[in-house]
Design a protein around this motif. Structure first.
Motif, short mmCIF file in Angstrom:
data_model
loop_
_atom_site.label_atom_id
_atom_site.label_comp_id
_atom_site.label_asym_id
_atom_site.label_seq_id
_atom_site.Cartn_x
_atom_site.Cartn_y
_atom_site.Cartn_z
N GLN A 40 0.83 -1.21 0.00
CA GLN A 40 0.00 0.00 0.00
C GLN A 40 0.86 1.26 0.00
N LEU A 41 1.92 1.27 0.80
CA LEU A 41 2.82 2.43 0.81
C LEU A 41 3.57 2.57 -0.51
N GLY A 90 2.05 6.41 -6.98
CA GLY A 90 0.80 6.95 -7.53
C GLY A 90 0.03 5.93 -8.33
N ARG A 91 0.06 4.69 -7.88
CA ARG A 91 -0.62 3.60 -8.58
C ARG A 91 -1.80 3.10 -7.76
N VAL A 136 -0.74 -2.25 -8.03
CA VAL A 136 0.04 -2.88 -6.98
C VAL A 136 -0.92 -3.80 -6.22
N ILE A 137 -0.54 -5.06 -6.08
CA ILE A 137 -1.43 -6.07 -5.52
C ILE A 137 -0.74 -6.81 -4.38
N ALA A 138 -1.43 -6.91 -3.24
CA ALA A 138 -0.98 -7.76 -2.14
C ALA A 138 -1.74 -9.07 -2.28
N ALA A 139 -1.04 -10.13 -2.72
CA ALA A 139 -1.67 -11.44 -2.85
C ALA A 139 -1.70 -12.10 -1.48
#
Length: 168
Positions: free
Chosen positions: A19-20, A26-27, A74-77
Motif C-alpha cells: 500500500q505504501l 501513484g498507482r 500494486v497487488i498484495a496477494a
C-alpha cells in the motif's frame, strides 16, 4: 506498465508495504483478501469456516485473474496464493517476495485472529507452513526483499529492486 504483485507468508508485511509503495508510485492498490471479503460479503475466516480452504482458493484465483488484468496495479496477494496461482501471478507483473523472520511474523500475528491457517498455531506450525511454501515463493518471484527494519526502509528496498529488474 507492469503490475507489482507481493507474495510471502502471512504477517510478512505484504499489505502494508504494498500500500505504501502504491502511494509512493501513484498507482492503484488492491489487497486480494480484502477484495475477496468485499465481493463475498464475508470475512476470510468466515469463508474458511463455512466453505473450507478449497472454496477460498477458488475465490482467490478469480480475484487474482481480475486484478492481474489491470495495468500498473500494486497487488498484495494472499500468503497461499502461490499454491495455485504461481504462473498467474507473474503475468504482466513484477513479483516481489517479501521475506520476514518467523519470530517477527509471530510478533505481528500475536493478536490477529483473522488468519484462519495460523489461528492458534505455534511457532512449529508456522515454520512448517513456511517450509511448504518457501520454494514456491522463491521460484515465483522476480525480487526478494527482506522486511527486517522499518516499513519505509522496506519500501525503499522494493523500489530499488524494481528499478534494477526494470533496467535489465
Amino acid at each position: 506498465m507492469k503490475n507489482i504483485v507481493f507474495i510471502g507468508m502471512p504477517g510478512s508485511g505484504k499489505s502494508t508495504v504494498s500500500q505504501l509503495l502504491a502511494q509512493a508510485l501513484g498507482r492503484p492498490w488492491f489487497d486480494c483478501d480484502t477484495e475477496i471479503e468485499r465481493l463475498s460479503g464475508k470475512s476470510v475466516s468466515a469463508i474458511f469456516s463455512e466453505h473450507g480452504e478449497e472454496h477460498f482458493r477458488n475465490l482467490e484465483t478469480e480475484c487474482l485473474k481480475s486484478l492481474i488484468n489491470g495495468d500498473g496495479t500494486v497487488i498484495a496477494a494472499g500468503g497461499g496464493a502461490v499454491l495455485r496461482n504461481a504462473k498467474l501471478l507473474g503475468e504482466n507483473s513484477t513479483v516481489v517476495y517479501l521475506q520476514r523472520s518467523i519470530p517477527d511474523i509471530l510478533g505481528s500475528l500475536a493478536e490477529d485472529e483473522s488468519r484462519p491457517l495460523l489461528a492458534s498455531q505455534k511457532e512449529e506450525s508456522l515454520k512448517a507452513l513456511y517450509e511448504e511454501r518457501k520454494s514456491l515463493y522463491e521460484a515465483s518471484c522476480d525480487i526478494a526483499v527482506l522486511n527486517d527494519s522499518t516499513i519505509e526502509a522496506c519500501v525503499q528496498k522494493v523500489l530499488e529492486g524494481i528499478n534494477e529488474v526494470s533496467s535489465n
